[in-house]
Design a protein around this motif. Sequence first.
Motif, PDB file in Angstrom:
ATOM      1  N   MET A   1       0.865  -1.297  -0.222  1.00 59.96           N
ATOM      2  CA  MET A   1       0.676   0.115   0.064  1.00 59.96           C
ATOM      3  C   MET A   1       1.029   1.358   0.059  1.00 59.96           C
ATOM      4  N   VAL A   2       0.743   1.847  -1.001  1.00 65.39           N
ATOM      5  CA  VAL A   2       1.036   3.445  -1.091  1.00 65.39           C
ATOM      6  C   VAL A   2       0.927   4.273   0.459  1.00 65.39           C
ATOM      7  N   LYS A   3       2.146   5.275   0.963  1.00 67.05           N
ATOM      8  CA  LYS A   3       2.412   5.570   1.819  1.00 67.05           C
ATOM      9  C   LYS A   3       1.379   7.130   1.554  1.00 67.05           C
ATOM     10  N   LYS A   4       0.505   7.805   2.614  1.00 64.96           N
ATOM     11  CA  LYS A   4       0.262   9.122   2.140  1.00 64.96           C
ATOM     12  C   LYS A   4       1.248  10.319   2.566  1.00 64.96           C
ATOM     13  N   ASN A   5       0.907  10.883   1.822  1.00 64.19           N
ATOM     14  CA  ASN A   5       1.672  12.727   2.617  1.00 64.19           C
ATOM     15  C   ASN A   5       1.492  12.708   3.682  1.00 64.19           C
ATOM     16  N   PHE A   6       2.850  13.117   4.243  1.00 62.56           N
ATOM     17  CA  PHE A   6       2.455  13.344   5.564  1.00 62.56           C
ATOM     18  C   PHE A   6       1.671  14.767   5.851  1.00 62.56           C
ATOM     19  N   LYS A   7       1.631  15.751   4.506  1.00 65.16           N
ATOM     20  CA  LYS A   7       1.706  16.624   5.082  1.00 65.16           C
ATOM     21  C   LYS A   7      -0.572  16.437   3.756  1.00 65.16           C
ATOM     22  N   ILE A   8      -1.078  15.794   3.606  1.00 66.98           N
ATOM     23  CA  ILE A   8      -2.342  14.992   3.447  1.00 66.98           C
ATOM     24  C   ILE A   8      -2.945  14.729   5.260  1.00 66.98           C
ATOM     25  N   LEU A   9      -2.148  13.858   5.332  1.00 67.66           N
ATOM     26  CA  LEU A   9      -2.495  12.817   7.037  1.00 67.66           C
ATOM     27  C   LEU A   9      -1.937  13.791   7.772  1.00 67.66           C
ATOM     28  N   TRP A  10      -1.195  15.405   7.763  1.00 71.49           N
ATOM     29  CA  TRP A  10      -1.831  16.716   8.276  1.00 71.49           C
ATOM     30  C   TRP A  10      -2.879  16.841   8.680  1.00 71.49           C
ATOM     31  N   ASN A  11      -3.544  17.759   6.704  1.00 71.79           N
ATOM     32  CA  ASN A  11      -4.622  18.024   6.960  1.00 71.79           C
ATOM     33  C   ASN A  11      -5.670  17.340   7.533  1.00 71.79           C
ATOM     34  N   ASN A  12      -5.422  15.899   7.580  1.00 73.65           N
ATOM     35  CA  ASN A  12      -6.680  14.916   7.620  1.00 73.65           C
ATOM     36  C   ASN A  12      -6.829  15.765   9.287  1.00 73.65           C
ATOM     37  N   CYS A  13      -6.004  14.662   9.994  1.00 76.68           N
ATOM     38  CA  CYS A  13      -5.994  15.542  11.617  1.00 76.68           C
ATOM     39  C   CYS A  13      -6.216  17.259  11.521  1.00 76.68           C
ATOM     40  N   LEU A  14      -5.907  17.994  11.203  1.00 82.60           N
ATOM     41  CA  LEU A  14      -6.994  19.603  11.194  1.00 82.60           C
ATOM     42  C   LEU A  14      -8.402  19.258  10.688  1.00 82.60           C
ATOM     43  N   ASP A  15      -9.178  18.569  10.480  1.00 84.70           N
ATOM     44  CA  ASP A  15     -10.288  18.944   9.693  1.00 84.70           C
ATOM     45  C   ASP A  15     -11.386  18.216  10.723  1.00 84.70           C
ATOM     46  N   VAL A  16     -10.141  17.173  11.351  1.00 79.82           N
ATOM     47  CA  VAL A  16     -11.252  16.716  12.599  1.00 79.82           C
ATOM     48  C   VAL A  16     -11.031  17.651  14.244  1.00 79.82           C
ATOM     49  N   ILE A  17      -9.963  17.739  14.012  1.00 79.68           N
ATOM     50  CA  ILE A  17      -9.217  18.611  14.906  1.00 79.68           C
ATOM     51  C   ILE A  17     -10.518  19.901  14.969  1.00 79.68           C
ATOM     52  N   ARG A  18     -10.531  20.988  13.548  1.00 77.91           N
ATOM     53  CA  ARG A  18     -11.166  21.608  13.537  1.00 77.91           C
ATOM     54  C   ARG A  18     -13.031  21.707  14.227  1.00 77.91           C
ATOM     55  N   ASP A  19     -13.421  20.357  13.946  1.00 72.46           N
ATOM     56  CA  ASP A  19     -14.693  20.327  14.182  1.00 72.46           C
ATOM     57  C   ASP A  19     -14.587  20.148  15.816  1.00 72.46           C
ATOM     58  N   ASN A  20     -13.856  20.244  16.573  1.00 75.89           N
ATOM     59  CA  ASN A  20     -13.792  19.686  17.797  1.00 75.89           C
ATOM     60  C   ASN A  20     -13.557  20.977  18.704  1.00 75.89           C
ATOM     61  N   ILE A  21     -12.998  22.325  18.084  1.00 74.15           N
ATOM     62  CA  ILE A  21     -13.019  23.007  19.069  1.00 74.15           C
ATOM     63  C   ILE A  21     -12.990  24.299  18.413  1.00 74.15           C
ATOM     64  N   PRO A  22     -13.511  25.695  19.360  1.00 76.32           N
ATOM     65  CA  PRO A  22     -13.682  26.438  18.487  1.00 76.32           C
ATOM     66  C   PRO A  22     -13.129  27.459  17.923  1.00 76.32           C
ATOM     67  N   GLU A  23     -13.244  27.575  16.496  1.00 78.52           N
ATOM     68  CA  GLU A  23     -12.533  28.360  15.457  1.00 78.52           C
ATOM     69  C   GLU A  23     -11.251  28.744  15.779  1.00 78.52           C
ATOM     70  N   VAL A  24     -11.467  30.473  16.330  1.00 79.16           N
ATOM     71  CA  VAL A  24     -10.745  30.947  17.571  1.00 79.16           C
ATOM     72  C   VAL A  24      -9.981  30.445  17.448  1.00 79.16           C
ATOM     73  N   ALA A  25      -9.976  29.091  18.876  1.00 77.16           N
ATOM     74  CA  ALA A  25      -8.888  28.764  19.592  1.00 77.16           C
ATOM     75  C   ALA A  25      -7.734  27.752  18.221  1.00 77.16           C
ATOM     76  N   PHE A  26      -9.383  27.028  17.120  1.00 75.32           N
ATOM     77  CA  PHE A  26      -7.753  26.848  16.020  1.00 75.32           C
ATOM     78  C   PHE A  26      -7.265  27.603  15.329  1.00 75.32           C
ATOM     79  N   ASN A  27      -7.836  29.205  14.857  1.00 76.62           N
ATOM     80  CA  ASN A  27      -7.279  29.323  13.941  1.00 76.62           C
ATOM     81  C   ASN A  27      -5.252  30.298  15.212  1.00 76.62           C
ATOM     82  N   THR A  28      -5.866  30.581  16.522  1.00 74.07           N
ATOM     83  CA  THR A  28      -4.616  30.341  16.776  1.00 74.07           C
ATOM     84  C   THR A  28      -3.641  29.718  17.708  1.00 74.07           C
ATOM     85  N   TRP A  29      -4.368  28.263  17.792  1.00 72.41           N
ATOM     86  CA  TRP A  29      -3.067  27.523  18.020  1.00 72.41           C
ATOM     87  C   TRP A  29      -2.948  26.315  17.281  1.00 72.41           C
ATOM     88  N   PHE A  30      -3.833  25.635  16.335  1.00 72.50           N
ATOM     89  CA  PHE A  30      -3.705  24.779  15.505  1.00 72.50           C
ATOM     90  C   PHE A  30      -2.694  25.338  13.771  1.00 72.50           C
TER      91      PHE A  30
END
Length: 467
Positions: A1-30
Motif C-alpha cells: 500500500m502506498v503511504k500517504k503524504n505527511f502533509k495530507i495526513l496532517w490536513n486530515n488531522c486538522l479537519d478533525v480538530i477543527r470540528d472539535n474546538i472553537p474556530e478562534v482557538a483553531f486559528n490561534t493554536w493549530f
Amino acid sequence: MVKKNFKILWNNCLDVIRDNIPEVAFNTWFAPIVPLNYEEDVFTVQVPSQFFYEYLEEKYIDLIQQTLYREVGHGTILNYRVVVEAESNTAVELRGESKPVMGEKSAAKKITAKIPSPFDRVETQEFDSQINSKYTFNNFFEGDSNRLARTAAEAVANNPAKTAFNPLFVHGNSGVGKTHLCHAIGSKIQDMYPEKKVLYISAHLFKVQFTDARRFNTINDFINFYQGIDVLLIDDIQELSGLEKTQNTFFHIFNHLHQNNKQLVMTSDRAPMEMIGMEERLLTRFRWGLTTSLDRPDKELRKKILKHKVLTDGLSISDEVIDFIAENVTDNVRDLEGIVVSLMAHSIINNRDIDMNLARRVLEQTIKFEKKRITVQKIQDTVCDFFNIKKDLIHTPSRKREIVQARQVTMFFIKKHTELSLSQIGSQVGGRNHATVLHACNTVKDLTEVDKGFRSDIEEIERLLIS
C-alpha cells in the motif's frame, strides 16, 4: 500500500480538530503549525515557540493524540520542532507526551465520544461521569441574562430530585453557558453526594450509542445503564428531533428516572414550544419542571467574565482594552474567552504588550474569519418573509402554488446550510418524508437553471441569509 503524504495526513488531522474546538482557538493554536515529516511512527511538526509547545501539551494533548491515532495510525508519536531564533532558523526538538488512551476499537470512534459504550462498564468504581470539574458555579458569573437559570441550577445541585425543578430545561443560543451550567450542577452534586451516579452526555453521543446498541443487539444493556443513573445531564436535546426510535427509547428512560425520583437536566438551543420533530409526549414531559432561558450576556456581565479570564491566565490587560472587547464581542461567552486566548498568543509570540492596537487587530481578524451560523428558524423566517406568507402555512398540507414553492425553497436552503438528514429536514417542515424533501431540493435546483427570475429570487434569499 502506498503511504500517504505527511502533509495530507496532517490536513486530515486538522479537519478533525477543527470540528472539535472553537474556530478562534483553531486559528490561534493549530493554523500556525507546520508539518515537517513522518517516519517510523514519529510525526514531526514545527511550532513558533516554547510557549506554543507547552500550551498544546497542556490543553490539547488528548485531542491531538487521539486524532493522530485515528488519522495516521495507532501508536503515532508527536515530535515538536520549536523555533528558538527565527532569523537563524535555530530550533530544538521536543517529544510530545504520550498518554494511555482507549483501545483501538474505541479510538476509532469520533473524538468527542469519550465514552462510546458506557453501558459496558459493570464496576461502579470505574464509572465515568464525564463531568468537567473546571466548570463550576464559582466561575459561572451571574447577571440579568442568567439569574433565574443559575439560581434554579444551584437549587437542583443542592437537592437533586427534591425540588420542583425536575426536569430542569435550559435553552439559549450557542455559547451562552448551557454546557457550563450542566457541568457545574454535576460537579457540585458529586461533591455533596458522592454516592450518586451523575452522568453528563450530549444528545449527539446518546443517539450514536443508541445506534450502536441496535446494531449489536444490546438495547436492553443500553436502557439498563441509563435507568441506573441518579442525575442525568443531557446537552443539546434538540439533536434528537426527527429520530423516532431514539426518542421512544429516551421517553422510557425519562419516565423511569422521573418516577424513581432521579434528577434530569436538559439543554437545548430552543424552548420546548419551538421544537419541531419532537414527539408531543416528550415535549409535555420537558415542561413538567422548570423551563428557563440563558440569554446573551449584557456588557457588565461580559466585563466580569473577561476580568476573570484575564486574572486566571495571569495577563495584564487594561480596563480600556477590556471595555473595548466587551463592547464589541456581544454574542456569547465562548467568543470572549477565545479573544483573550488569541490576545495572549499574539502577545507572547510577538513579544509585545496587549494594548488597544493589538486588541483591535485581533478582534478584526476574529470577526473577519468567524462564520455565521444559519439556523432552520432563520431560513424559515427569511423564506416566508420573502414570499410574504405566514410561516405556519409551510407546515400545512396546502397545495397552493405559492405555499408549495416557499416550502420547497425552505427545504432546499435547510439542506444547503445545515447538516440535517433528509428525514430530519422533513420533520422540520410539516412532517414530510425524505422522498418529498429530495424532490423539493431537485425541483428548486432545476428551476434555477431554466428560470432566470426564480434564480434571481434564490440568489436574493441567499444574500438575506448570510447578511
